[in-house]
Design a protein around this motif. Structure first.
Motif, PDB file in Angstrom:
ATOM      1  N   UNK A 109       0.993  -1.219   0.133  1.00 22.95           N
ATOM      2  CA  UNK A 109       0.181   0.017   0.031  1.00 22.95           C
ATOM      3  C   UNK A 109       1.033   1.337  -0.068  1.00 22.95           C
ATOM      4  N   UNK A 110       2.002   1.283   0.704  1.00 21.71           N
ATOM      5  CA  UNK A 110       2.679   2.125   0.782  1.00 21.71           C
ATOM      6  C   UNK A 110       3.476   2.561  -0.550  1.00 21.71           C
ATOM      7  N   UNK A 111       4.016   1.398  -1.129  1.00 19.20           N
ATOM      8  CA  UNK A 111       4.582   1.851  -2.505  1.00 19.20           C
ATOM      9  C   UNK A 111       3.327   2.253  -3.497  1.00 19.20           C
ATOM     10  N   UNK A 112       2.312   1.492  -3.431  1.00 21.85           N
ATOM     11  CA  UNK A 112       1.250   2.011  -4.536  1.00 21.85           C
ATOM     12  C   UNK A 112       0.767   3.637  -4.397  1.00 21.85           C
ATOM     13  N   UNK A 113       0.750   4.056  -3.196  1.00 20.97           N
ATOM     14  CA  UNK A 113       0.504   5.478  -2.823  1.00 20.97           C
ATOM     15  C   UNK A 113       1.677   6.214  -3.273  1.00 20.97           C
ATOM     16  N   UNK A 114       2.699   5.908  -3.266  1.00 18.23           N
ATOM     17  CA  UNK A 114       3.835   6.619  -3.733  1.00 18.23           C
ATOM     18  C   UNK A 114       3.967   6.692  -5.238  1.00 18.23           C
ATOM     19  N   UNK A 115       3.783   5.687  -5.687  1.00 13.97           N
ATOM     20  CA  UNK A 115       3.776   5.434  -7.412  1.00 13.97           C
ATOM     21  C   UNK A 115       2.462   6.156  -8.106  1.00 13.97           C
ATOM     22  N   UNK A 116       1.416   6.015  -7.304  1.00 22.17           N
ATOM     23  CA  UNK A 116       0.193   7.041  -7.965  1.00 22.17           C
ATOM     24  C   UNK A 116       0.613   8.237  -7.676  1.00 22.17           C
ATOM     25  N   UNK A 117       1.299   9.097  -6.778  1.00 24.45           N
ATOM     26  CA  UNK A 117       1.645  10.222  -6.665  1.00 24.45           C
ATOM     27  C   UNK A 117       2.552  10.596  -7.899  1.00 24.45           C
ATOM     28  N   UNK A 118       3.598   9.527  -8.113  1.00 25.35           N
ATOM     29  CA  UNK A 118       4.610   9.943  -9.275  1.00 25.35           C
ATOM     30  C   UNK A 118       3.805  10.197 -10.520  1.00 25.35           C
TER      31      UNK A 118
END
Length: 483
Positions: free
Chosen positions: A231-240
């Motif tokens: 979930x942490x990675x998904x949130x960061x990638x969505x921001x990217x």
């Protein structure tokens, strides 16, 4: 040098001169000298605004109030009633305004005045923290804010592909927890705490870290850990892939004093928390190559040197974590699991098994050092480094289990920041800081001078470690891959 408190309301910036509280004005020009100090709780917005007006701007010194508060207040989360830092919570916590205060157009000048008074009070609260602020943190702010303006280059196609893959993995893990273990709301923080409490597991550092320390002997903890990391990675990638900046760059928010131990934190997106398998979304600019450098056995080496334990120092020269894995887990290949045991010991986790406790008890000077740290915080009511970064206990704390951990991690942060500053001061061209990690840094370096500069940076990192920990021979690792 002039100092201003700044705040933006409905696209209008207002400033208050700290030398003259009546000098309050709308400041849409945002014209400041590079030596001026701009104090704000909207640092990222201010940086973007300055850059949008002049892409070649020489930034003034920008002080983020959230980071400033963490350093100067010397308080851990246990002092705060609120989870997320907000400016009104900040003023209420320091008893500047009451709980019923609400920000509006009629009182925002008063808010700026309150912030000015509190800033001036906190900067004089502790002389060692003030010295650290002036000698370390101010330049760190300059370094990270310059990078925040430039952003970090990314491969958007890779990021989009990974978002799809991670979303599928999250769905799979949730299904397992729901259908096989009757945990119907696995993403709910209360549900996660309930499970840990039901097993008698002590929660320390964070829920994520607690699940990490238990994942090898508890399958459900492993699922929770994987769920949170994904979930942490998904949130960061969505921001990217969704935030402003175009197709090729992302612009994280950098906090120079992001934790009580002074770690630099990235938010929106949190690039430093990406798992290794997802870090390939970050790519160098044209003509540059990535360099990732990190310390070997960072906290273990610091603890060995500060405790002056000859046996631990000798093990650092081979590998403390491998020895711990072999002695406690019966398999030196389980080095990563041994690191978790080490961190649990350092944090004062009393639930370590007898074999692990026996391992650490054999280091006599280490045990004496731990006792000396407990005595120091009892007598001084604070613990820190030779250059600030103190943390104070609550008055009603009967036992400060985190005192050793704070001493070691705060020392690690200071060593790390000094290395950043030395690289920054010695390489004006050809080297660009990108992402700070807990014990390492991602740079990009001019391809032509790569090998020469790489070696020089390695030497700087070694020298800064050696200055703080002269009893060991520090080691660093560097790689062209961010992993």
């Amino acid at each position: 040098m002039k100092k201003y408190i700044l705040m933006c309301i409905e696209s209008q910036w207002y400033s208050l001169n700290l030398e003259d509280f009546e000098s309050f004005e709308a400041n849409n020009s945002l014209r400041f000298r590079s030596t001026d100090r701009l104090i704000t709780f909207q640092a990222s917005d201010l940086i973007r605004e300055l850059y949008s007006r002049n892409p070649k701007v020489n930034l003034p010194i920008i002080i983020d109030l959230e980071s400033f508060d963490k350093q100067m207040s010397q308080e851990g989360k246990e002092f705060r009633e609120y989870k997320n830092w907000k400016v009104l919570n900040f003023l209420k916590h320091h008893q500047i305004i009451d709980s019923g205060f609400e920000l509006n157009f009629d009182n925002f000048k008063l808010v700026l005045q309150h912030l000015a008074v509190l800033y001036l009070k906190l900067i004089e609260n502790d002389v060692s923290e003030k010295n650290r602020f002036e000698n370390v943190e101010i330049t760190i702010n300059k370094l990270i804010h310059e990078r925040q303006i430039k952003g970090v280059r990314i491969n958007k196609e890779i990021a989009e592909k990974k978002c799809v893959e991670i979303d599928k993995e999250i769905y799979r893990i949730k299904n397992i927890l729901q259908l096989q273990y009757n945990i119907f709301a696995p993403e709910n923080e209360k549900q996660q705490k309930t499970y840990l409490n039901s097993k008698g597991y002590t929660i320390f550092e964070s829920l994520l870290y607690t699940f990490k320390t238990r994942r090898n002997d508890d399958l459900i903890c492993e699922y929770f850990y994987d769920l949170l990391r994904n979930k942490q990675d998904l949130e960061s990638l969505l921001y990217i892939i969704s935030r402003w900046g175009g197709e090729q760059r992302t612009y994280p928010r950098y906090l120079g004093f992001g934790t009580i131990t002074s770690r630099i934190i990235l938010r929106e997106p949190s690039l430093q928390n990406l798992r290794k398998v997802n870090r390939d979304v970050i790519v160098p600019d044209l003509g540059m190559k990535l360099l990732y450098i990190d310390y070997s056995q960072f906290e273990a080496g610091i603890l060995a040197s500060l405790s002056d334990d000859e046996n631990m120092i000798a093990l650092y020269n081979s590998d403390i974590y491998k020895d711990l894995a072999k002695s406690v887990l019966g398999d030196e290949s389980k080095r990563d699991d041994a690191k978790i045991i080490f961190y649990r010991y350092m944090y004062g986790d009393k639930s370590l098994d007898l074999q692990a406790k026996s391992y650490f008890h054999k280091f006599r000077k280490l045990e004496n050092y731990r006792k000396s740290i407990a005595l120091e915080i009892f007598q001084n009511k604070k613990i820190g480094t030779l250059n600030g970064n103190f943390r104070c206990p609550k008055d009603d704390d009967e036992e400060i289990i985190w005192s050793l951990s704070h001493k070691i991690q705060a020392t690690a942060s200071l060593i790390y920041k000094n290395a950043l500053l030395q690289v920054y001061n010695n390489f004006f061209r050809g080297v660009e800081f990108l992402i700070p990690m807990h014990d390492g840094t991602l740079y990009q370096i001019n391809e032509i001078e790569y090998d020469k500069i790489r070696k020089e940076i390695e030497n700087i990192y070694i020298e800064e470690f050696k200055k703080a920990c002269p009893k060991i021979n520090p080691r660093v690792r560097s790689n062209e891959l961010f992993q």
